[in-house]
Design a protein around this motif. Structure first.
Motif, PDB file in Angstrom:
ATOM      1  N   GLN A   3       4.779  39.796  23.607  1.00 38.95           N
ATOM      2  CA  GLN A   3       4.951  41.190  23.203  1.00 38.95           C
ATOM      3  C   GLN A   3       3.807  42.059  23.716  1.00 38.95           C
ATOM      4  OE1 GLN A   3       6.478  42.173  19.194  1.00 38.95           O
ATOM      5  NE2 GLN A   3       6.483  39.977  18.789  1.00 38.95           N
ATOM      6  N   GLN A   4       2.587  41.531  23.666  1.00 41.34           N
ATOM      7  CA  GLN A   4       1.461  42.330  24.120  1.00 41.34           C
ATOM      8  C   GLN A   4       1.527  42.546  25.628  1.00 41.34           C
ATOM      9  OE1 GLN A   4      -0.240  44.683  23.259  1.00 41.34           O
ATOM     10  NE2 GLN A   4      -1.829  43.810  21.939  1.00 41.34           N
ATOM     11  N   ARG A   5       1.996  41.547  26.371  1.00 39.38           N
ATOM     12  CA  ARG A   5       2.151  41.725  27.819  1.00 39.38           C
ATOM     13  C   ARG A   5       3.250  42.739  28.135  1.00 39.38           C
ATOM     14  NH1 ARG A   5       2.996  36.022  30.187  1.00 39.38           N
ATOM     15  NH2 ARG A   5       3.300  35.367  28.034  1.00 39.38           N
ATOM     16  N   VAL A   6       4.308  42.772  27.319  1.00 44.80           N
ATOM     17  CA  VAL A   6       5.345  43.792  27.493  1.00 44.80           C
ATOM     18  C   VAL A   6       4.753  45.171  27.221  1.00 44.80           C
ATOM     19  CG1 VAL A   6       7.512  44.712  26.583  1.00 44.80           C
ATOM     20  CG2 VAL A   6       7.264  42.250  26.976  1.00 44.80           C
ATOM     21  N   ALA A   7       3.913  45.278  26.190  1.00 49.71           N
ATOM     22  CA  ALA A   7       3.275  46.559  25.883  1.00 49.71           C
ATOM     23  C   ALA A   7       2.398  47.017  27.049  1.00 49.71           C
ATOM     24  CB  ALA A   7       2.439  46.436  24.615  1.00 49.71           C
ATOM     25  N   SER A  18      -1.324  46.352  17.808  1.00 50.76           N
ATOM     26  CA  SER A  18      -0.113  45.950  17.081  1.00 50.76           C
ATOM     27  C   SER A  18       1.162  46.080  17.918  1.00 50.76           C
ATOM     28  CB  SER A  18       0.021  46.791  15.801  1.00 50.76           C
ATOM     29  OG  SER A  18       0.004  48.174  16.116  1.00 50.76           O
ATOM     30  N   TYR A  19       1.030  46.106  19.250  1.00 52.76           N
ATOM     31  CA  TYR A  19       2.141  46.118  20.216  1.00 52.76           C
ATOM     32  C   TYR A  19       2.914  47.440  20.215  1.00 52.76           C
ATOM     33  CZ  TYR A  19       1.496  41.205  18.770  1.00 52.76           C
ATOM     34  OH  TYR A  19       0.978  40.016  18.368  1.00 52.76           O
ATOM     35  N   GLU A  21      -8.426  46.661  21.198  1.00 57.69           N
ATOM     36  CA  GLU A  21      -8.423  45.361  20.517  1.00 57.69           C
ATOM     37  C   GLU A  21      -7.099  44.634  20.746  1.00 57.69           C
ATOM     38  OE1 GLU A  21     -11.044  44.210  19.293  1.00 57.69           O
ATOM     39  OE2 GLU A  21     -12.280  45.799  18.436  1.00 57.69           O
ATOM     40  N   VAL A  22      -6.701  44.513  22.006  1.00 56.18           N
ATOM     41  CA  VAL A  22      -5.356  44.035  22.321  1.00 56.18           C
ATOM     42  C   VAL A  22      -5.146  42.556  22.006  1.00 56.18           C
ATOM     43  CG1 VAL A  22      -4.891  45.808  24.044  1.00 56.18           C
ATOM     44  CG2 VAL A  22      -6.007  43.672  24.731  1.00 56.18           C
ATOM     45  N   THR A  23      -6.215  41.819  21.700  1.00 55.86           N
ATOM     46  CA  THR A  23      -6.044  40.398  21.366  1.00 55.86           C
ATOM     47  C   THR A  23      -6.260  40.112  19.891  1.00 55.86           C
ATOM     48  OG1 THR A  23      -8.375  39.904  21.853  1.00 55.86           O
ATOM     49  CG2 THR A  23      -6.805  39.686  23.662  1.00 55.86           C
ATOM     50  N   SER A  24      -6.611  41.126  19.095  1.00 59.87           N
ATOM     51  CA  SER A  24      -7.021  40.856  17.712  1.00 59.87           C
ATOM     52  C   SER A  24      -5.882  40.383  16.824  1.00 59.87           C
ATOM     53  CB  SER A  24      -7.663  42.104  17.097  1.00 59.87           C
ATOM     54  OG  SER A  24      -6.724  43.155  16.995  1.00 59.87           O
TER      55      SER A  24
END
Length: 247
Positions: A144-148, A87-88, A164-167
């Motif tokens: 956002q996930q790449r920033v995380a 969830s970032y 589960e970074v893509t879920s």
């Protein structure tokens, strides 16, 4: 050298046993993919390794140090572990640059100029150099996930945990994040990732571990676990995955 060793991990939530004597070993520069149905213990395992959950029994070692010892300072341990959640968890009131530099400046006491230079380098590497002063609500889920991920990497972790970074991403954004994980593997980053992306696990993992009932019931190279599993429960799980068109 083994970076991570888990022996006999047990975690209960009330009467529910989530981890039931789980064992896991992760070698240096190795990528281990955790697969299994929801509720099999993947996320709880990662949270226990990052000391976000207390164990009921068992030992976790990071580079040979028992980090599950109650006397260990969890903040000191987390400086050596990067974790990215599904969830970032970005701070909405901080810019991208501020999100990434917060821990290096406040926890690691690095000079601001040095921390910002590293953050900009990470953002450039992730194709987000122009987003340094943007706020999270102005970014796509993939961004956002790449920033995380950049935030986790800013502390130069010994071990990366990816839950589960893509879920939570739209299907067209999944590739952006998976590409970054490929790059981290190429750089030799030691990673443990929980994933439902079976094709990606087959491509990037050195070892795949199938969890069921809070245990690793089968582990081995991707071609063996995903292509020719020996445990009946693994075969049953993968049969459903194949029927759903996800492998």
């Amino acid at each position: 050298m083994d970076v991570l060793t888990c022996r006999g991990l047990r975690k209960e939530f009330g009467d529910h046993v989530v981890l039931d004597g789980l064992d896991l070993t992760v070698g240096e520069h190795q990528v281990v993919a955790l697969i299994g149905a929801s509720g099999s213990g993947k996320s709880t395992l990662l949270r226990c390794v990052n000391l976000l959950e207390d164990l009921d029994d068992g030992v976790i070692e990071l580079d040979g140090e028992d980090i599950s010892d109650p006397r260990v300072d969890p903040d000191r341990v987390r400086r050596r572990i990067g974790m990215v959640f599904q969830s970032y968890n970005l701070f909405p009131h901080l810019s991208v640059l501020e999100n990434i530099t917060l821990a290096p400046i406040r926890v690691h006491r690095r000079p601001r100029a040095e921390a910002e230079a590293q953050a900009r380098e990470l953002l450039d590497r992730m194709g987000l150099g122009e987003k340094a002063h943007a706020y999270p609500d102005r970014l796509s889920g993939g961004q956002q996930q790449r920033v995380a991920m950049a935030r986790a990497l800013a502390n130069s972790p010994r071990l990366m945990l990816l839950d589960e970074v893509t879920s939570a991403l739209d299907p067209e954004l999944v590739g952006e994040v998976l590409s970054m994980i490929r790059d981290l593997k190429a750089d030799g980053m030691t990673m443990v990732l929980a994933t439902h992306e079976m094709g990606f696990a087959r491509e990037v993992a050195d070892q795949v571990c199938f969890l069921d009932g809070g245990r690793v019931v089968e582990a081995g190279p991707p071609e063996q676990v995903l292509g020719d599993p020996t445990h009946p429960r693994t075969r049953q799980f993968l049969k459903r995955i194949i029927e759903a068109g996800r492998l």
